[in-house]
Motif scaffolding. Structure first.
Motif, PDB file in Angstrom:
ATOM      1  N   GLY A 139     118.128 101.629  47.862  1.00  0.00           N
ATOM      2  CA  GLY A 139     118.755 102.255  49.029  1.00  0.00           C
ATOM      3  C   GLY A 139     120.268 102.130  49.024  1.00  0.00           C
ATOM      4  N   THR A 140     120.928 102.932  49.867  1.00  0.00           N
ATOM      5  CA  THR A 140     122.403 102.925  49.912  1.00  0.00           C
ATOM      6  C   THR A 140     122.896 102.992  51.349  1.00  0.00           C
ATOM      7  N   ASP A 141     124.081 102.360  51.556  1.00  0.00           N
ATOM      8  CA  ASP A 141     124.775 102.459  52.839  1.00  0.00           C
ATOM      9  C   ASP A 141     125.931 103.457  52.783  1.00  0.00           C
ATOM     10  N   ALA A 142     126.144 104.062  51.616  1.00  0.00           N
ATOM     11  CA  ALA A 142     127.274 104.982  51.451  1.00  0.00           C
ATOM     12  C   ALA A 142     126.979 106.323  52.113  1.00  0.00           C
ATOM     13  N   ASN A 143     128.035 107.122  52.274  1.00  0.00           N
ATOM     14  CA  ASN A 143     127.878 108.509  52.718  1.00  0.00           C
ATOM     15  C   ASN A 143     127.429 109.362  51.537  1.00  0.00           C
ATOM     16  N   VAL A 144     126.438 110.218  51.776  1.00  0.00           N
ATOM     17  CA  VAL A 144     125.852 111.023  50.709  1.00  0.00           C
ATOM     18  C   VAL A 144     126.229 112.486  50.942  1.00  0.00           C
ATOM     19  N   PHE A 145     126.555 113.164  49.835  1.00  0.00           N
ATOM     20  CA  PHE A 145     127.001 114.549  49.902  1.00  0.00           C
ATOM     21  C   PHE A 145     126.215 115.406  48.921  1.00  0.00           C
ATOM     22  N   ASP A 183     130.869 105.588  47.698  1.00  0.00           N
ATOM     23  CA  ASP A 183     131.063 104.171  47.340  1.00  0.00           C
ATOM     24  C   ASP A 183     131.555 103.330  48.515  1.00  0.00           C
ATOM     25  N   THR A 184     131.158 103.709  49.742  1.00  0.00           N
ATOM     26  CA  THR A 184     131.515 102.911  50.906  1.00  0.00           C
ATOM     27  C   THR A 184     130.279 102.158  51.387  1.00  0.00           C
ATOM     28  N   GLY A 185     130.483 101.259  52.334  1.00  0.00           N
ATOM     29  CA  GLY A 185     129.373 100.477  52.879  1.00  0.00           C
ATOM     30  C   GLY A 185     129.176  99.164  52.135  1.00  0.00           C
ATOM     31  N   PHE A 186     128.228  98.370  52.675  1.00  0.00           N
ATOM     32  CA  PHE A 186     127.975  97.031  52.106  1.00  0.00           C
ATOM     33  C   PHE A 186     127.274  97.128  50.760  1.00  0.00           C
ATOM     34  N   ALA A 187     126.301  98.037  50.619  1.00  0.00           N
ATOM     35  CA  ALA A 187     125.558  98.197  49.370  1.00  0.00           C
ATOM     36  C   ALA A 187     125.548  99.681  49.017  1.00  0.00           C
ATOM     37  N   PRO A 188     126.614 100.193  48.361  1.00  0.00           N
ATOM     38  CA  PRO A 188     126.704 101.631  48.115  1.00  0.00           C
ATOM     39  C   PRO A 188     125.815 102.132  46.980  1.00  0.00           C
ATOM     40  N   ALA A 189     125.471 101.294  45.990  1.00  0.00           N
ATOM     41  CA  ALA A 189     124.691 101.764  44.835  1.00  0.00           C
ATOM     42  C   ALA A 189     123.360 102.349  45.300  1.00  0.00           C
ATOM     43  N   TRP A 190     122.928 103.432  44.628  1.00  0.00           N
ATOM     44  CA  TRP A 190     121.756 104.184  45.093  1.00  0.00           C
ATOM     45  C   TRP A 190     120.970 104.676  43.888  1.00  0.00           C
TER      46      TRP A 190
END
Length: 1458
Positions: A8-14, A64-71
């Protein structure tokens, strides 16, 4: 999302979609759910996008933002909601992370079990074999093909790559891109030794078995070559980029700066389908600073559809507040503005660190197009051949020349035997093989080199020109300054060449000396002009230059360029640079004057001590760099808040297109805040405004000390023609003068102003020749297209004690010997007889002056000094004077005045007679010239009268046969005289005195010396005769006024018949006939109606009017037309219907015309389709609210198709004694019920000429008495002739202390009536004033709303709405809301908002306009100053709906609820 640990990821997804019809914008996948993109979870999103056709590929991306961005992305399924049965599957099965890639390109399939489709590309990089060629930085590459791009991929295989003279091979995986067109390759400038010299790149497409080669041979290094670390390479060509300049404006808010790596992606082509790929911007991005980044793309993307800008969220302070981005493409000259005004930060706003920005189309500009060139320079391989000097190049072509371009980059250039590369185009070779050194060869440091190459059929020859500079033989003529010159020919110019080594003198430019120099240049094809000047340096910098002689050494052809003028800041006109033309042509007329006003901003530290220069570019060339050395108005230049004015002389460069302005960045306070520049070009009549409003400082803003500006505003003014005036003083004892010499020119079309002839030299000395350049409006035969010389030979004294004592003379054109030329005017002697009247105290002891005016000009003002009578201008005396002047032809008028000197200054003039060549001209006056008599004037303009018409008028006015001449022909005289009203302040506080000044008709006014704008229609004289009835008490002491109406509602201003209270006492008596001649606006040939009334003041205000006659002259013939308006009613509050205003229509029209035989022909008629008098009933309904009634006086104006009623007081109610009291209104039945004895409304009868269909009323009260506040429910107007009722709803307070504080309102006809001419609809306007310091505004503001074009016309429907906040001003940081009703313009296309003040400053953040009945809302982002002293100086701005944020909602229908 996948099932892997940490998937999972906390980053913004586009998401970006690519299909057969194009590419979608970058879409953020957002959901109302709290936890999206969790491990093993499926998330569903609905997105709206442009139609991309058959979906082929998508790009999934994280920021690549947030606490855990890797997805870890498993797959994506896309469903077209228009065809829900069709699903497209995009398998992934890969990580998106900073360690690998932040994006993945996925290929679609209809098979849900499909595996990812990837193509293998093998990339070979070849590092060059030069010292330091290898790099330790991280290298990244992007491949571009027919089907899109690969995204930015890292070239790394865990080896020590990119070493000197090595080949490195990498395998890259991405969807198939089709044919590879270009690559972008670069590095991150990291590591110990980041600089890299790349020889070439080879890309192998393994699927298609194709190999692409990309030659480079350039440095990727901050300290080498051009300093760039990223380049675009085209297959088989190498570097062939199109340049773009990106200006990034960081906002002025706390914490706005960023340490992160900023990138930009340009999107161009149809709907933004073509992308530049990610380009790193090299800037500092500090708060309130502008970073200018030069980037390249091999594809022409401009004009751009949109851009994407963002950062990698790295560094200690990555959050960034972006104001806007301005992108200029020099190749096509397109400048686009992309506004942002948002945070790119994870902890601010919406948390995004990248944004897509769309252009503000209304701010797009077209700038000068520029081409990119590649320049290679080979330094010779001889000892000490290299240089550390600053080198520049200037290129000459068929269409002109380039600027002087500095050749500089980050490499140590111009070393012995070295090749330096500076930027590509066609191949041209310039072979030199000579020293550029003062101590080597011929000592020259500037060379002209002819071009050779495939495109040059015949190279131009080099020519040596011998330049002899002759210094004048005057005291102090020599100079120690550095002199330079430029030769101009039919084939270009030599550029500015320093004259350093004189061939014949060691000490150059001494008094009476000739210095010879040699200039080598490409053949100029005969020298036409020389520009020569100095730098104003040294102890004795002033220089008197006699002439310059230029000789072609090959042909021996010699040309002399005379000067005979000073080049000195304290002599002559202060110029230190002059342009000289060949012998025989007027020197001063070969240059154009440019009046430059430079305004320094009014902020702390704005002034500068540096040397400021300007270069002006036009359609026909440029002025070259000109120093702004000596201001005309201020000695200490460029101080805070000051405007410095300079007069520059240069070649005519046509219409101005742009300017360069900058400074030397020298001195203690070099930084300069430039507000703007204004340039006047008198010869073309053009005025140009260039707004800057920015710093030119190395430590402020973008660090630039030079800026290119384009005109923000142009204005056409009167064209002025330059005149070269040469004055030769005679060679006799005491011939010179120290007096102020003046000159006035007369031509076929008029005369110039009085010109003072003076400059910084000691002028008009014995035997001296003085030259002056003056610019005046074109006068007659003086033609700008050709140079003409006029001689005016005088050879007489200007001295009261010499010759005839005259100090003013008129001269006519002669030949050089003094013989008058054939077409010149003759000098005539005029006899002037002045008749003083036969009245007590009529004579004067003052000095009298007279000016004659004729078809050929005027005589100038002459003092009437020598009369046949010793004591001049005595009662009932004739004084005769002789004056000589050029033939004036037919006399049109004369002006006579006195200077009000001496004790007995008052003077009564009967008439003036002028005799010349057997003709006599009579100018009747019969008025006082006195400050104590008549109208207080001491100057009169008199016109000659026609004796025949004077006799006929006196015969016709039998009862007036004994009156004065001027009364009998009052209208005819007035037709030749125009009255101008002005204000002459007697310096009393809050006191205004009004005077009437008579003057002969001046025609179309060009300018006046006071602030009167002469607004309105063209004035014409009307003779108005008023007949007061023969009944008891018929006369009046009130102020009587009239208004005349023509066709289509054209009307004059309301004008009083009497100019003073004293005059009213003798007018409008019982059985009286009073005649007035008034100058009113021209309303056309037909007078449809007349409004006459009085103010109701005075002891006996009531007035019984019998009739009114209005006479006006016929056009083109001698005669007049008289319209009769019959009344026969009272204008009195206590008589008849109580009205003091009447509207009258013409009952008959009498035309009188003088025939050829001299008889007076009279005809009588009636007006066709005349208007008729009509009665209206006005029903006024006061609302049923607490204290809704009023005791104030109420006034109403009714507007219809045929004009208006004028303001009428609602005086006598037919229904209620106590008017305008609170009532209960039953709207359904349109009456109110209070008691059986009260009526439902107040009814007033109003007589007026037929108004046609009514569409508006204006109603107000005077806020008088104890309870003035009034709640008006509605007004109904009944047309008693047709029975039509017009309803005007109000339902608002007219009160100073209620609602918006208004006591006057405009109301349009009710929407429910189908015959409304302009139905109104509601609008809601919200104005957000910014929070910046000084944002508030007290000035009256307005908004114009424009609709679509009407069918068949080019004009637009629009409505102008005044904006008046309840508090009286737009307060800083607030939002003002206006709910208004106005004409329906249809769908809004654009708006204009602004204010009318000159001094007020207003910062508007945004404007919102709602149309509830159409269900549309538009928000216009502004973020601009509306101030003459801020930004671009505009106080109004236009915004189109293309730039607005649009919102649609369900349309609302208006209801009336009872």
């Amino acid at each position: 999302s996948g099932e892997k640990r940490g998937a999972g990821t906390d980053a913004n997804v586009f998401l970006t979609m690519r299909g057969s019809k194009g590419v979608s914008p970058k879409l953020q996948l957002k959901s109302d759910r709290r936890n999206t993109f969790e491990r093993g979870q499926s998330d569903v999103f609905r997105v709206k996008s442009v139609n991309v056709g058959n979906l082929k590929r998508i790009r999934m991306e994280i920021d690549d933002t947030g606490f855990a961005p890797a997805w870890f992305l498993e797959r994506v399924v896309v469903v077209d909601l228009a065809n829900p049965s069709q699903r497209i599957y995009f398998p992934c099965g890969q990580w998106l992370s900073d360690d690998e890639q932040l994006f993945r390109d996925l290929v679609g399939s209809s098979n849900p079990l499909a595996r990812p489709k990837m193509n293998a590309y093998v990339v070979h990089t070849f590092t060059g074999d030069v010292r330091g060629a290898g790099t330790d930085a991280t290298v990244k590459i992007t491949l571009f093909g027919d089907h899109g791009d690969s995204g930015q991929l890292v070239l790394d295989d865990s080896k020590n790559n990119f070493e000197r003279a090595r080949k490195d091979t990498f395998s890259l995986q991405c969807p198939h891109l089709g044919k590879i067109k270009k690559i972008r390759i670069g590095h991150d400038n990291g590591g110990v030794s980041p600089g890299w010299y790349l020889d070439k790149v080879v890309v192998d497409d393994t699927m298609m078995d194709c190999v692409y080669s990309f030659p480079c041979q350039r440095w990727f290094a901050k300290d080498e070559d051009d300093g760039r670390i990223t380049r675009e390479l085209v297959a088989g060509v190498g570097e062939a980029g199109i340049p773009y300049q990106v200006q990034v404006f960081t906002g002025d808010v706390r914490g706005a700066a960023t340490d992160a790596e900023v990138y930009i992606i340009l999107h161009g082509g149809k709907k933004g389908q073509i992308s530049s790929g990610k380009i790193i911007l090299d800037g500092k991005f500090q708060r309130n600073r502008v970073d200018i980044c030069d980037i390249e793309s091999t594809t022409m993307l401009s004009p751009l559809d949109h851009i994407e800008i963002g950062h990698d969220n790295s560094g200690t302070g990555p959050g960034w507040y972006l104001e806007k981005v301005v992108i200029t493409c020099p190749t096509n000259g397109c400048e686009q503005v992309f506004s942002c005004r948002k945070w790119l930060a994870t902890d601010e706003g919406d948390g995004l660190i990248s944004r897509q920005l769309y252009e503000s189309k209304s701010l797009r500009k077209q700038v000068v197009q520029k081409s990119a060139w590649n320049c290679l320079i080979w330094t010779s391989d001889v000892r000490n051949a290299g240089t550390d000097a600053n080198v520049f190049i200037q290129v000459y072509g068929e269409n002109g020349k380039s600027d002087e371009l500095p050749l500089d980059n980050e490499t140590d250039n111009f070393e012995t035997g070295q090749k330096d590369k500076f930027k590509k185009g066609d191949l041209y070779t310039f072979k030199c093989g000579k020293w550029l050194d003062t101590n080597e060869g011929d000592g020259e440091v500037i060379r002209e080199i002819p071009s050779t190459g495939p495109g040059v059929k015949r190279p131009q020859p080099l020519v040596r020109y011998s330049v002899s500079v002759v210094t004048g033989d005057k005291r102090g003529a020599g100079t120690d300054a550095n002199v330079s010159c430029c030769l101009y020919g039919r084939q270009g110019d030599t550029g500015n060449r320093p004259l350093t080594a004189s061939k014949n003198n060691r000490n150059k430019f001494e008094r009476g000396q000739s210095d010879e120099f040699t200039i080598e240049a490409v053949d100029l094809k005969s020298v036409k002009k020389v520009k020569i000047g100095h730098d104003d340096s040294g102890v004795g910098d002033g220089w008197f230059l006699k002439e310059v002689i230029v000789r072609d050494e090959a042909t021996g052809e010699s040309t002399t360029f005379p000067c005979d003028r000073w080049l000195a800041t304290d002599e002559d006109d202060g110029a230190i640079v002059r342009e000289l033309t060949s012998e025989g042509s007027p020197q001063l007329l070969n240059t154009t004057s440019y009046h430059v006003a430079v305004k320094t901003g009014d902020i702390r530290g704005a002034g500068t001590d540096a040397d400021v220069y300007i270069q002006i570019y036009g359609s026909d060339g440029d002025t070259g760099r000109l120093k702004l050395t000596r201001g005309e108005n201020i000695r200490n230049k460029f101080e805070r808040g000051r405007t410095d004015k300079f007069k520059l002389e240069a070649t005519d460069i046509g219409r101005l297109e742009r300017i360069y302005i900058g400074h030397s960045d020298s001195g203690i306070g070099a930084g300069w805040f430039l507000d703007g520049i204004e340039i006047d070009v008198p010869s073309s009549g053009m005025h140009y405004t260039f707004k800057a409003n920015r710093w030119l400082a190395s430590d402020e803003g973008d660090g630039k000390t030079e800026i290119e500006l384009y005109p923000t505003q142009t204005r056409q003014q009167d064209k002025l023609l330059p005149y070269e005036i040469t004055v030769a003083t005679g060679d006799t004892l005491n011939a010179g003068t120290d007096a102020q010499v003046v000159l006035q020119l007369y031509g076929e079309d008029g005369k110039s102003e009085v010109m003072k002839l003076r400059n910084k030299t000691d002028n008009f000395e014995r035997k001296a020749i003085d030259k002056f350049k003056r610019k005046k409006r074109r006068r007659g035969q003086f033609n700008q297209s050709e140079v003409e010389t006029y001689w005016f030979v005088c050879k007489r004294w200007f001295d009261k004690s010499e010759d005839d004592g005259q100090i003013i003379r008129e001269l006519v054109p002669t030949d050089e010997a003094g013989r008058p030329i054939d077409e010149a005017l003759q000098e005539l002697e005029y006899t002037v007889d002045v008749y003083t009247g036969d009245k007590y105290g009529a004579g004067t002891d003052s000095n009298v002056f007279l000016t004659l005016y004729g078809e050929n000009g005027d005589s100038g003002e002459r003092k009437l000094d020598k009369s046949v009578n010793i004591n001049k201008f005595e009662r009932n005396q004739v004084d005769s004077f002789k004056l000589k002047a050029a033939d004036l032809s037919t006399l049109k008028k004369l002006k006579i005045r006195h200077d009000n000197s001496e004790i007995g200054s008052s003077w009564f003039v009967d008439r003036v007679e002028v005799k010349v060549k057997g003709e006599t001209w009579v100018f009747p006056c019969q008025r006082w010239l006195s400050t104590k008599e008549d109208d207080g004037q001491i100057e009169r303009t008199l016109v000659p009268v026609d004796a025949t018409y004077q006799r006929l008028q006196q015969q016709k006015q039998g009862r007036k046969a004994s009156i004065a001449v001027r009364d009998a022909i009052a209208l005819e005289t007035k037709a030749q005289l125009t009255t101008y009203e002005t204000y002459r302040d007697k310096f009393e506080r809050n006191h205004i005195d009004v005077f009437t000044v008579e003057s002969a008709d001046l025609g179309v006014l060009k300018k006046i010396k006071i602030g009167h704008d002469n607004a309105g229609l063209s004035p014409v004289p009307y003779e108005i005769t008023v007949y007061t009835s023969e009944i008891s008490g018929a006369g009046t002491d009130a102020d009587v006024y009239v208004v005349l109406y023509g066709r289509e509602g054209i009307a004059t201003e309301q004008t009083s018949l009497c100019s003073s209270k004293d005059e009213r006492k003798s007018r409008f008596n019982k059985k009286g006939i009073d005649t007035f001649v008034l100058e009113l606006d021209d309303i056309g040939e037909v007078i449809e109606k007349l409004r006459i009334g009085h103010d109701g003041k005075g002891w006996g205000a009531g007035w019984h009017l019998d009739k009114v006659e209005v006479r006006r002259l016929l056009e083109g013939v001698k005669g007049s037309e008289t319209s009769t308006f019959t009344c026969g009613r009272w204008l009195a509050r206590d008589e008849d219907d109580g009205e003091i205003v009447r509207e009258l229509v013409p009952t008959k029209i009498v035309k009188e015309q003088v025939t050829k035989s001299g008889k007076l022909k009279r005809s009588e008629s009636k007006l066709d389709d005349a208007l008729k008098n009509q009665q209206y009933k006005v029903h006024v309904f006061t609302g049923d609210v607490f204290r809704g009634g009023t005791d104030a006086n109420v006034f109403i104006t009714i507007f219809g198709e045929n004009g208006d009623t004028g303001e009428r007081k609602l005086l006598k109610s037919e229904t209620n004694t106590d008017k305008f009291e609170r009532g209960k209104v039953n709207k359904k039945f349109l009456f109110k019920i209070i008691s059986p004895f009260s009526k439902p409304e107040d009814i007033f009868k109003l007589d007026a000429v037929d108004l046609g269909k009514l569409f508006k009323v204006h109603i107000r009260h005077d806020n008088a008495l104890i309870q003035p506040a009034w709640f008006l429910d509605r007004v109904e107007i009944e047309d008693t002739d047709t029975g039509s009722i017009y309803v005007f709803h109000c339902e608002r307070w007219l009160a100073k202390n209620k609602e918006d504080g208004k006591i006057a309102r405009h109301h349009y006809i009710s929407l429910k009536l189908t015959n409304a001419r302009n139905p109104a609809i509601p609008y809601t306007v919200k104005i957000e004033t910014g929070s910046e310091e000084g944002s508030s505004c007290k000035a009256p503001a307005f908004i114009k709303i424009f609709g679509p074009s009407k069918k068949g016309t080019v004009s637009r429907r629009w409505v102008m709405i005044p904006l008046e906040p309840y508090s009286g001003k737009f307060k800083r940081g607030t939002i003002e809301t206006f709910n208004i009703e106005a004409i329906d313009v249809g769908s809004i296309k654009k708006i204009e908002i602004g204010h009318s003040s000159v001094d007020e400053e207003w910062f508007v953040e945004s404007v919102m306009v709602n149309q509830p009945t159409l269900g549309k809302s538009y928000t216009f982002k502004c973020h601009k100053w509306f101030a003459r002293s801020k930004d671009d100086g505009l106080v109004s701005r236009i915004f189109t709906t293309d730039d607005a944020e649009k919102l649609s909602f369900k349309a609302k229908i208006p209801y009336e609820i009872t």
